[in-house]
Design an enzyme around this catalytic site. Structure first.
Site, PDB file in Angstrom:
ATOM      1  N   LYS A 107     -18.363  -6.011  10.398  1.00  0.00           N
ATOM      2  CA  LYS A 107     -17.142  -6.828  10.297  1.00  0.00           C
ATOM      3  C   LYS A 107     -16.125  -6.327  11.306  1.00  0.00           C
ATOM      4  CE  LYS A 107     -15.158  -8.119   6.139  1.00  0.00           C
ATOM      5  NZ  LYS A 107     -14.922  -7.731   4.725  1.00  0.00           N
ATOM      6  N   ARG A 151      -2.692  -6.215  -8.346  1.00  0.00           N
ATOM      7  CA  ARG A 151      -1.643  -7.224  -8.195  1.00  0.00           C
ATOM      8  C   ARG A 151      -1.741  -8.324  -9.239  1.00  0.00           C
ATOM      9  NH1 ARG A 151      -3.032  -8.139  -2.036  1.00  0.00           N
ATOM     10  NH2 ARG A 151      -4.985  -7.528  -3.019  1.00  0.00           N
ATOM     11  N   HIS A 181       0.838  -1.209   0.000  1.00  0.00           N
ATOM     12  CA  HIS A 181       0.000   0.000   0.000  1.00  0.00           C
ATOM     13  C   HIS A 181       0.873   1.259   0.000  1.00  0.00           C
ATOM     14  CE1 HIS A 181      -2.970  -2.804   2.229  1.00  0.00           C
ATOM     15  NE2 HIS A 181      -3.412  -2.668   1.009  1.00  0.00           N
ATOM     16  N   SER A 188      -2.732  -8.193   3.058  1.00  0.00           N
ATOM     17  CA  SER A 188      -3.111  -7.977   4.453  1.00  0.00           C
ATOM     18  C   SER A 188      -3.559  -9.285   5.109  1.00  0.00           C
ATOM     19  CB  SER A 188      -4.246  -6.947   4.541  1.00  0.00           C
ATOM     20  OG  SER A 188      -3.824  -5.714   4.003  1.00  0.00           O
TER      21      SER A 188
HETATM   22  P1  ADP Z   1      -9.812  -4.026  -0.067  1.00  0.00           P
HETATM   23  O1  ADP Z   1     -10.414  -4.732   1.110  1.00  0.00           O
HETATM   24  O2  ADP Z   1     -10.625  -2.870  -0.546  1.00  0.00           O
HETATM   25  O3  ADP Z   1      -9.317  -4.887  -1.176  1.00  0.00           O
HETATM   26  P2  ADP Z   1      -7.062  -3.727   0.792  1.00  0.00           P
HETATM   27  O4  ADP Z   1      -6.690  -3.003   2.027  1.00  0.00           O
HETATM   28  O5  ADP Z   1      -6.847  -5.197   0.768  1.00  0.00           O
HETATM   29  O6  ADP Z   1      -8.561  -3.301   0.563  1.00  0.00           O
HETATM   30  O7  ADP Z   1      -6.335  -3.099  -0.463  1.00  0.00           O
HETATM   31  C1  ADP Z   1      -6.498  -1.763  -0.849  1.00  0.00           C
HETATM   32  C2  ADP Z   1      -5.918  -1.551  -2.247  1.00  0.00           C
HETATM   33  O8  ADP Z   1      -4.528  -1.814  -2.244  1.00  0.00           O
HETATM   34  C3  ADP Z   1      -6.513  -2.462  -3.320  1.00  0.00           C
HETATM   35  O9  ADP Z   1      -6.599  -1.727  -4.518  1.00  0.00           O
HETATM   36  C4  ADP Z   1      -5.486  -3.562  -3.454  1.00  0.00           C
HETATM   37  O10 ADP Z   1      -5.522  -4.154  -4.731  1.00  0.00           O
HETATM   38  C5  ADP Z   1      -4.217  -2.779  -3.244  1.00  0.00           C
HETATM   39  N1  ADP Z   1      -3.121  -3.620  -2.753  1.00  0.00           N
HETATM   40  C6  ADP Z   1      -3.114  -4.472  -1.715  1.00  0.00           C
HETATM   41  N2  ADP Z   1      -1.913  -5.063  -1.566  1.00  0.00           N
HETATM   42  C7  ADP Z   1      -1.124  -4.571  -2.547  1.00  0.00           C
HETATM   43  C8  ADP Z   1       0.242  -4.807  -2.958  1.00  0.00           C
HETATM   44  N3  ADP Z   1       1.022  -5.693  -2.324  1.00  0.00           N
HETATM   45  N4  ADP Z   1       0.705  -4.128  -4.037  1.00  0.00           N
HETATM   46  C9  ADP Z   1      -0.108  -3.254  -4.689  1.00  0.00           C
HETATM   47  N5  ADP Z   1      -1.385  -2.992  -4.371  1.00  0.00           N
HETATM   48  C10 ADP Z   1      -1.897  -3.639  -3.317  1.00  0.00           C
END
Ligand code: ADP
Length: 152
Positions: free
Chosen positions: A43, A91, A19, A129
């Site tokens: 949640k 990703r 992120h 995450s």
């Molecule tokens: P959500 O629950 O909305 O998917 P996340 O917190 O998992 O939220 O992710 C937020 C954003 O960051 C999403 O667009 C996700 O694709 C992107 N993201 C998560 N991990 C990575 C990573 N390792 N590299 C690039 N983008 C990422």
């Protein structure tokens, strides 16, 4: 000229180096990035919104980055914050399938709200995450995946 403001929505449970990379690269494109921690009342989270907000703020001290928590439609909140772009990271094709429809819905909800996608940096692609939560839950140190230090 209109300020270019990007709203970066996500669960960020936790906010990872993947992120962080998206935000740092977005700062080359936008004047300001607002990180929106989406929070669904039904949640429960692994890391609290309060702590995560603090840690993300620490990560971007001195940069035009703000952190907000919200419990509403992403497009509505982006509009309220005067953000003219949504920011998301991609990703893999699974991310793409989901993002493809959600970005169309968001643009339908708020006319002109464009989603900008940044492709993950390859060395950060495997960071998710969900995996970090699982590692942490069973006592593995996850510091190398996070841009801040978790408090003991
Ligand atoms: P959500 O629950 O909305 O998917 P996340 O917190 O998992 O939220 O992710 C937020 C954003 O960051 C999403 O667009 C996700 O694709 C992107 N993201 C998560 N991990 C990575 C990573 N390792 N590299 C690039 N983008 C990422």
């Amino acid at each position: 000229m209109n300020k270019k403001i990007a709203f970066f929505p996500g669960s960020f449970d936790p906010f990872t180096k993947g992120h962080e990379d998206i935000v740092l690269r977005a700062l080359e494109i936008f004047d300001e990035v607002i990180i929106g921690i989406g929070h669904n009342t039904n949640k429960s989270r692994y890391f609290s919104i309060e702590k995560m907000t603090e840690w993300i703020e620490q990560t971007f001290v001195g940069k035009p980055v703000r952190v907000v928590a919200y419990n509403n439609l992403t497009a509505t909140v982006a509009q309220e914050m005067n953000a003219n772009f949504l920011l998301r990271g991609l990703r893999n094709t699974t991310d793409f399938e989901y993002e493809n429809s959600i970005s169309q819905v968001n643009r339908y909800l708020v006319k002109g709200l464009e989603t900008v996608f940044l492709i993950t940096s390859p060395h950060l692609a495997p960071i998710s995450s969900t995996i970090i939560r699982d590692l942490h839950r069973y006592g593995t140190n996850v510091d190398e995946f996070l841009p801040y230090k978790l408090e003991e």
